[in-house]
Design a protein around this motif. Structure first.
Motif, PDB file in Angstrom:
ATOM      1  N   ARG A  23       0.753  -1.309  -0.065  1.00 39.77           N
ATOM      2  CA  ARG A  23      -0.035   0.128  -0.004  1.00 39.77           C
ATOM      3  C   ARG A  23       1.000   1.328  -0.075  1.00 39.77           C
ATOM      4  NH1 ARG A  23      -1.873  -3.505   3.786  1.00 39.77           N
ATOM      5  NH2 ARG A  23      -1.326  -2.143   5.599  1.00 39.77           N
ATOM      6  N   ARG A  24       1.695   1.323  -0.889  1.00 41.63           N
ATOM      7  CA  ARG A  24       2.844   2.397  -1.013  1.00 41.63           C
ATOM      8  C   ARG A  24       2.786   3.099  -2.412  1.00 41.63           C
ATOM      9  NH1 ARG A  24       7.919   3.445  -1.822  1.00 41.63           N
ATOM     10  NH2 ARG A  24       8.344   1.040  -2.262  1.00 41.63           N
ATOM     11  N   LEU A  25       2.391   4.371  -2.526  1.00 42.24           N
ATOM     12  CA  LEU A  25       2.217   4.885  -3.656  1.00 42.24           C
ATOM     13  C   LEU A  25       3.638   5.401  -4.318  1.00 42.24           C
ATOM     14  CD1 LEU A  25      -0.134   7.789  -2.310  1.00 42.24           C
ATOM     15  CD2 LEU A  25      -0.693   6.061  -4.255  1.00 42.24           C
ATOM     16  N   SER A  26       3.622   5.335  -5.836  1.00 40.98           N
ATOM     17  CA  SER A  26       5.091   5.662  -6.396  1.00 40.98           C
ATOM     18  C   SER A  26       5.134   7.156  -5.992  1.00 40.98           C
ATOM     19  CB  SER A  26       4.708   5.207  -8.001  1.00 40.98           C
ATOM     20  OG  SER A  26       3.615   6.081  -8.349  1.00 40.98           O
ATOM     21  N   ASP A  73      -1.275  12.677  -4.048  1.00 37.33           N
ATOM     22  CA  ASP A  73      -2.036  12.325  -2.693  1.00 37.33           C
ATOM     23  C   ASP A  73      -1.842  13.690  -2.097  1.00 37.33           C
ATOM     24  OD1 ASP A  73      -2.870  10.859  -0.790  1.00 37.33           O
ATOM     25  OD2 ASP A  73      -1.044  11.033   0.261  1.00 37.33           O
ATOM     26  N   LYS A  74      -0.625  14.464  -2.244  1.00 36.74           N
ATOM     27  CA  LYS A  74      -0.447  15.732  -1.378  1.00 36.74           C
ATOM     28  C   LYS A  74      -1.718  16.589  -1.935  1.00 36.74           C
ATOM     29  CE  LYS A  74       4.250  15.694  -0.496  1.00 36.74           C
ATOM     30  NZ  LYS A  74       5.605  16.185  -0.699  1.00 36.74           N
ATOM     31  N   ILE A  75      -1.799  16.762  -3.288  1.00 33.91           N
ATOM     32  CA  ILE A  75      -2.834  17.719  -4.050  1.00 33.91           C
ATOM     33  C   ILE A  75      -4.244  17.330  -3.444  1.00 33.91           C
ATOM     34  CG2 ILE A  75      -3.934  18.381  -6.096  1.00 33.91           C
ATOM     35  CD1 ILE A  75      -0.705  18.081  -7.110  1.00 33.91           C
ATOM     36  N   ASN A  78      -5.594   7.428   2.146  1.00 35.56           N
ATOM     37  CA  ASN A  78      -6.556   7.114   2.910  1.00 35.56           C
ATOM     38  C   ASN A  78      -7.167   5.820   2.314  1.00 35.56           C
ATOM     39  OD1 ASN A  78      -6.371   8.939   4.946  1.00 35.56           O
ATOM     40  ND2 ASN A  78      -7.733  10.526   3.936  1.00 35.56           N
ATOM     41  N   LEU A  79      -7.540   5.975   0.957  1.00 35.02           N
ATOM     42  CA  LEU A  79      -8.001   4.702   0.572  1.00 35.02           C
ATOM     43  C   LEU A  79      -7.185   3.395   0.500  1.00 35.02           C
ATOM     44  CD1 LEU A  79      -9.412   5.977  -3.053  1.00 35.02           C
ATOM     45  CD2 LEU A  79     -10.749   5.297  -1.091  1.00 35.02           C
ATOM     46  N   LEU A  80      -5.975   3.597   0.470  1.00 36.87           N
ATOM     47  CA  LEU A  80      -4.966   2.584   0.566  1.00 36.87           C
ATOM     48  C   LEU A  80      -5.039   2.167   2.029  1.00 36.87           C
ATOM     49  CD1 LEU A  80      -1.767   3.634  -1.521  1.00 36.87           C
ATOM     50  CD2 LEU A  80      -3.840   2.355  -2.011  1.00 36.87           C
ATOM     51  N   ARG A  81      -4.878   2.959   3.118  1.00 36.40           N
ATOM     52  CA  ARG A  81      -4.845   2.457   4.273  1.00 36.40           C
ATOM     53  C   ARG A  81      -6.049   1.781   4.939  1.00 36.40           C
ATOM     54  NH1 ARG A  81      -2.204   7.298   5.642  1.00 36.40           N
ATOM     55  NH2 ARG A  81      -4.089   8.769   5.616  1.00 36.40           N
TER      56      ARG A  81
END
Length: 501
Positions: free
Chosen positions: A26-29, A36-38, A45-48
């Motif tokens: 569950r780690r974004l590239s 995600d910041k924008i 949150n979706l990944l968590r």
């Protein structure tokens, strides 16, 4: 399908869809983290919550992500970051394209070429994305009365590269990838044609059409009357039981000066192989329409070559023929005289490809070639040896074998070298002729290559046995288009080497 490259910031992309990678666990590239910041943590949150783990091939399509200009965001699982290799990368691209095509996203900006793939650069990642996209979208529905077309198919794909410096590299990758993809499509379309349509005359028509399409190409056709004059007794014997005339199509591509010796590609073109008098079992005999896979791949490679306009001279030979049982068919026990003057005792009429190729290989001596590569669905033994993953490569010339293996690695169209030591030659001994056309069950692929090697002593030669790689069976039955990528890559590299000398 339209492809382009750009180097842009993820948050400024306005498109039907933006594609980003997610790694386990569950780690974004890097690009995903920017988005995600924008989106104020919307993605993380979706990944968590566990909506996507990041396993290779998982997908999650999101609509109207906060503060993102694109209509959709497609999250694609890429597995563990350090384990992302070329095979997995191509699978990820395929999964992405299938998802985009099903969801009505007619265009997309794809950030997957920015991922780190072990040992691969931006050129490779963009080119493989183009080729994998075409492979994913390929359909053979020309003969269906109802063509189930996608309502809103994917039409435009933009690949984002990390820096503006790499835009030129990306554009070159698209050019090469498109030419190879189009060559593969030609190969697949011709190979998938049923044998009541695709016969030697049909192959000759395809070769002639190519000459009309490109000024750099001339085509010559050699029918049975001329073969008779040339003494091609072996080639003629194989086609004797068929209603369809044997035709050898010569496709001459001139991209360099006249003095440059050509590379010759010879493709086995058995448009249907019943086995002749040594009749094959009935199960899966329909797949013997693919016994012209070598000729189809040579035709596809010549298409790619002409599209790329490479500065090199190449001759493509489609050795068209059909092997049928009939009152005129050749028999086990016959002794044939080849164009080279060597004689062959026929022990099995189902070992016919080598009997066609040996005369074609003698014919091409007149070109004084730099190298000759024959491509053939030659032996079931090669499938037993290497399965359906690697093409069998056999050669009497180490530098040529080395170049082909390099091209196979670079193109992802894998080959594996097998020996053609003289030790195997004695298996072909015959009490009645110079040689037999088979050497028994042991090392069947190698003895077939040893047979061919006896007709190639005047030039550098390699043999590609594609019996395991030219098509796939089962639910997804059809031509794979291999080894068009391998052959085209080899020609690209030869053209670069010759121009640098």
């Amino acid at each position: 399908m339209e492809f382009s490259v750009k180097s842009g910031i993820a948050e400024k992309q306005r498109s039907a869809c933006i594609v980003i990678g997610v790694f386990e666990p569950r780690r974004l590239s890097a690009v995903g983290e920017q988005l995600d910041k924008i989106s104020e943590g919307y993605l993380s949150n979706l990944l968590r919550r566990g909506d996507l783990e990041g396993k290779s091939g998982q997908v999650l399509l999101l609509h109207h992500v906060p503060n993102i200009l694109s209509e959709r965001v497609l999250l694609v699982g890429c597995g563990k970051e350090r384990e992302l290799d070329e095979r997995q990368y191509k699978q990820i691209i395929t999964r992405t394209i299938n998802t985009l095509n099903e969801t009505g996203s007619m265009e997309a900006v794809c950030f997957l070429p920015e991922l780190h793939v072990k040992g691969r650069d931006t050129y490779w990642k963009v080119r493989m994305a183009v080729e994998s996209t075409h492979d994913s979208l390929y359909q053979f529905n020309q003969l269906k009365s109802k063509k189930g077309e996608t309502r809103r198919p994917l039409r435009k794909l933009v690949f984002n590269v990390p820096t503006r410096r790499e835009l030129g590299i990306g554009e070159k990758a698209i050019e090469h990838g498109l030419a190879i993809a189009n060559g593969k499509k030609v190969c697949r379309d011709v190979a998938n044609m049923p044998p009541n349509i695709c016969n030697p005359a049909y192959l000759a028509e395809q070769a002639s059409e190519l000459a009309k399409q490109y000024d750099s190409i001339n085509t010559k056709l050699i029918g049975e009357a001329e073969m008779e004059k040339l003494g091609m007794g072996s080639y003629l014997a194989v086609g004797r039981g068929s209603e369809n005339e044997s035709i050898m199509s010569l496709i001459e591509y001139k991209g360099s000066h006249d003095e440059q010796a050509p590379i010759v590609l010879v493709g086995k073109g058995l448009t249907f192989d019943t086995g002749g008098i040594s009749l094959k079992p009935g199960a899966a005999m329909d797949e013997m329409k693919y016994d012209m896979g070598g000729a189809a791949s040579v035709l596809g490679t010549m298409h790619a070559l002409a599209e790329l306009n490479l500065p090199i001279n190449v001759v493509g030979v489609l050795a068209g023929c059909e092997n049928m049982p009939d009152g005129r068919a050749y028999r086990p026990g016959d002794v044939l005289t080849t164009m080279s003057g060597q004689t062959v005792e026929v022990l099995n009429t189902d070992a016919e490809g080598r009997l066609v190729l040996c005369d074609a290989l003698t014919y091409v001596e007149r070109y004084n070639p730099e190298a000759v590569i024959d491509v053939a669905t030659l032996t079931g033994a090669c499938v037993i040896a290497l399965g359906h993953h690697a093409t069998g490569l056999m050669s009497t010339h180490n530098p040529l074998a080395h170049d082909l293996l390099n091209a196979s690695e670079h193109s992802g169209d894998r080959a594996w070298r097998l020996p053609v030591w003289d030790d195997y030659q004695e298996q072909l001994e015959s009490p009645f002729a110079d040689m037999a056309n088979i050497g028994g069950r042991p090392a069947g692929s190698i003895t077939a290559a040893c047979f061919l090697s006896r007709f190639t002593r005047k030039y550098n030669w390699a043999h590609l046995d594609i019996a395991g790689t030219a098509w796939q069976s089962g639910k997804n039955k059809g031509s794979t288009g291999r080894p068009v990528p391998l052959l085209t890559q080899y020609l690209i590299e030869r053209a670069e080497t010759q121009n640098n000398n």
